[in-house]
Design an enzyme around this catalytic site. Structure first.
Site, mmCIF file in Angstrom:
data_model
loop_
_atom_site.group_PDB
_atom_site.id
_atom_site.type_symbol
_atom_site.label_atom_id
_atom_site.label_comp_id
_atom_site.label_asym_id
_atom_site.label_seq_id
_atom_site.Cartn_x
_atom_site.Cartn_y
_atom_site.Cartn_z
ATOM 1 N N THR A 152 36.272 73.612 66.964
ATOM 2 C CA THR A 152 35.064 72.772 67.019
ATOM 3 C C THR A 152 34.115 73.060 65.850
ATOM 4 O O THR A 152 33.105 72.388 65.697
ATOM 5 C CB THR A 152 34.282 72.996 68.345
ATOM 6 O OG1 THR A 152 33.963 74.392 68.431
ATOM 7 C CG2 THR A 152 35.092 72.578 69.542
ATOM 8 N N TYR A 163 35.026 82.517 50.144
ATOM 9 C CA TYR A 163 33.639 82.544 49.709
ATOM 10 C C TYR A 163 32.929 81.391 50.426
ATOM 11 O O TYR A 163 33.578 80.588 51.103
ATOM 12 C CB TYR A 163 33.567 82.459 48.174
ATOM 13 C CG TYR A 163 33.944 83.798 47.564
ATOM 14 C CD1 TYR A 163 35.228 84.321 47.742
ATOM 15 C CD2 TYR A 163 33.018 84.568 46.883
ATOM 16 C CE1 TYR A 163 35.567 85.568 47.242
ATOM 17 C CE2 TYR A 163 33.354 85.824 46.373
ATOM 18 C CZ TYR A 163 34.628 86.320 46.563
ATOM 19 O OH TYR A 163 34.952 87.560 46.084
HETATM 20 C C1 LIG Z 1 31.190 83.951 52.968
HETATM 21 C C2 LIG Z 1 30.133 83.966 54.040
HETATM 22 O O1 LIG Z 1 29.282 82.826 53.858
HETATM 23 C C3 LIG Z 1 28.289 82.648 54.844
HETATM 24 O O2 LIG Z 1 27.393 83.765 54.869
HETATM 25 P P1 LIG Z 1 26.050 83.845 54.000
HETATM 26 O O3 LIG Z 1 26.388 83.946 52.561
HETATM 27 O O4 LIG Z 1 25.228 84.934 54.560
HETATM 28 O O5 LIG Z 1 25.416 82.401 54.245
HETATM 29 P P2 LIG Z 1 23.980 81.876 54.640
HETATM 30 O O6 LIG Z 1 24.006 80.430 54.363
HETATM 31 O O7 LIG Z 1 23.573 82.296 56.019
HETATM 32 O O8 LIG Z 1 22.996 82.655 53.616
HETATM 33 C C4 LIG Z 1 23.086 82.510 52.218
HETATM 34 C C5 LIG Z 1 21.925 83.184 51.531
HETATM 35 O O9 LIG Z 1 20.716 82.493 51.852
HETATM 36 C C6 LIG Z 1 19.683 83.430 52.173
HETATM 37 N N1 LIG Z 1 18.664 82.799 53.020
HETATM 38 C C7 LIG Z 1 17.344 82.646 52.681
HETATM 39 N N2 LIG Z 1 16.686 82.050 53.670
HETATM 40 C C8 LIG Z 1 17.610 81.807 54.665
HETATM 41 C C9 LIG Z 1 17.492 81.183 55.933
HETATM 42 O O10 LIG Z 1 16.428 80.744 56.350
HETATM 43 N N3 LIG Z 1 18.636 81.096 56.666
HETATM 44 C C10 LIG Z 1 19.849 81.583 56.215
HETATM 45 N N4 LIG Z 1 20.954 81.447 56.981
HETATM 46 N N5 LIG Z 1 19.966 82.176 54.996
HETATM 47 C C11 LIG Z 1 18.852 82.286 54.245
HETATM 48 C C12 LIG Z 1 20.449 84.543 52.863
HETATM 49 O O11 LIG Z 1 19.661 85.731 52.929
HETATM 50 C C13 LIG Z 1 21.674 84.632 51.956
HETATM 51 O O12 LIG Z 1 21.334 85.381 50.797
HETATM 52 C C14 LIG Z 1 28.921 82.513 56.218
HETATM 53 O O13 LIG Z 1 29.739 81.378 56.248
HETATM 54 C C15 LIG Z 1 29.748 83.756 56.533
HETATM 55 O O14 LIG Z 1 30.457 83.518 57.735
HETATM 56 C C16 LIG Z 1 30.674 84.068 55.413
HETATM 57 O O15 LIG Z 1 31.782 84.521 55.629
#
Ligand SMILES: C[C@H]1O[C@H](OP(=O)(O)OP(=O)(O)OC[C@H]2O[C@@H](n3cnc4c(=O)[nH]c(N)nc43)[C@H](O)[C@@H]2O)[C@@H](O)[C@@H](O)C1=O
Length: 332
Positions: free
Chosen positions: A10, A182
């Protein structure tokens, strides 16, 4: 014709993969968690095709820690291929819920490997790993041999599951593949991930129903690809003669700020007028500059990431403008 089992059917990747496999003529099975809502928005287009829904798409209730049910369903359905995409995938949330993250993402994978080890007909197995296993690496770009140095509970759980998948391949002879993915995005991305949060809020602000976008750090850089490209590579890995590990990446990074700028620009806004820093979205530790080397996938699978970030941002903003417009119309 072949059959496949998908955990996490899903989700963003699961729904694209189900579409791809059905289009190739597979019978597709999926494990889903039982909860009070039966809404599965990403699978709706598939449910609408009654012939597919009745004859080639089957959902089965099972949580990842319900080994008895999973074993029973696998014995009954005997899939040729199994794509294991399920698990708690939010890196930020994994700092708040490390135990359940490890229970599902790490131990859930081990349980599946144990079940498959005992099956008479063993499906080819794919585990979706993550660039988070590299954490803060010494080398750039990273490849399949880069040492794992995770810095989040999610990264640690994925490192465990990745190493277990390798071990079951090397020690027990399973056809077991890791795809080290990634970041990969699309209009189906969950709204708590940064790209979708940005495109959704940019759409809401441009349509006048929101004013601020509250976010954590903007400094991180990510190697952002397109989810449908990635599921195509996943399928290719299980069509090979031998099992291996594959980095799936574009090889290009952009900062969160770049993404923000591009999304707001595409709706004619300046992000600086709407951005608000919010400590709730800051993480105790950050991976800052992960970038992947997908040479192995290129060489063995003939795969390269084709969609550029600009196109991804545009398609996400376009879909969010449609969705927000629809929901405003419904409320009137
Ligand atoms: C490869 C990897 O890719 C993903 O993990 P992620 O890279 O952590 O993705 P994200 O979209 O949650 O964050 C990206 C960046 O963005 C920054 N950021 C700022 N402000 C907010 C904010 O408000 N929300 C979120 N979520 N991130 C924020 C946050 O701190 C980080 O630097 C998953 O698919 C995971 O499953 C996986 O395997």
């Amino acid at each position: 014709m072949k059959s496949a089992m998908i955990t996490g059917i899903t989700g963003q990747d699961g729904s694209y993969l189900a579409e791809l496999l059905l289009a190739k003529g597979y019978t597709v099975h999926g494990f889903v968690r039982r909860n009070s809502s039966t809404t599965r928005l990403r699978l709706d287009p598939l449910f609408r095709d009654k012939k597919v829904y009745n004859e080639r798409l089957f959902l089965h209730y099972a949580d990842l820690d319900d080994a008895t049910t999973i074993r029973r369903v696998l014995n009954r359905t005997q899939p040729d291929e199994m794509y294991h995409l399920a698990g708690q995938s939010h890196v930020g949330a994994s700092f708040d819920i490390p135990e359940s993250t490890c229970q599902f993402t790490a131990m859930g994978t081990l349980k599946l490997l144990e079940i498959i080890r005992d099956l008479v007909k063993k499906p080819k197995f794919l585990h979706i790993s993550s660039s988070e296993i590299f954490g803060c690496p010494d080398e750039s770009p990273q490849n399949e041999w880069t040492p794992m140095r995770p810095v989040s509970p999610y990264g640690v759980a994925k490192a465990f599951a990745t190493q277990m998948t390798r071990l079951y391949r090397e020690s027990f002879g399973l056809f077991a593949v890791n795809v080290i993915c990634y970041n990969h995005e699309s209009p189906r991305r969950g709204e708590s991930f940064v790209t979708r949060k940005i495109t959704r809020t940019a759409a809401e602000i441009s349509l006048g129903i929101e004013d601020k976008l509250r976010m954590g750090s903007l400094d991180g850089r990510r190697d952002w690809g397109y989810a449908p490209d990635f599921v195509d590579a996943m399928w290719r890995t299980l069509q090979q003669e031998t099992a291996d590990d594959y980095v799936l990446a574009t090889g290009v990074t952009h900062s969160v700020k770049d993404f923000l700028e591009a999304a707001f620009q595409s709706v004619g806004l300046d992000w600086r007028d709407h951005y608000q820093s919010d400590p709730r979205y800051m993480r105790p530790a950050e991976v800052t500059n992960l970038v992947g080397d997908a040479t192995n996938a290129q060489r063995k699978l003939g795969w390269t990431a084709t969609t550029k970030l600009e196109g991804i941002v545009k398609s996400m903003v376009k879909k969010d403008l449609e969705l927000v417009t629809e929901s405003i119309a419904k409320q009137k």
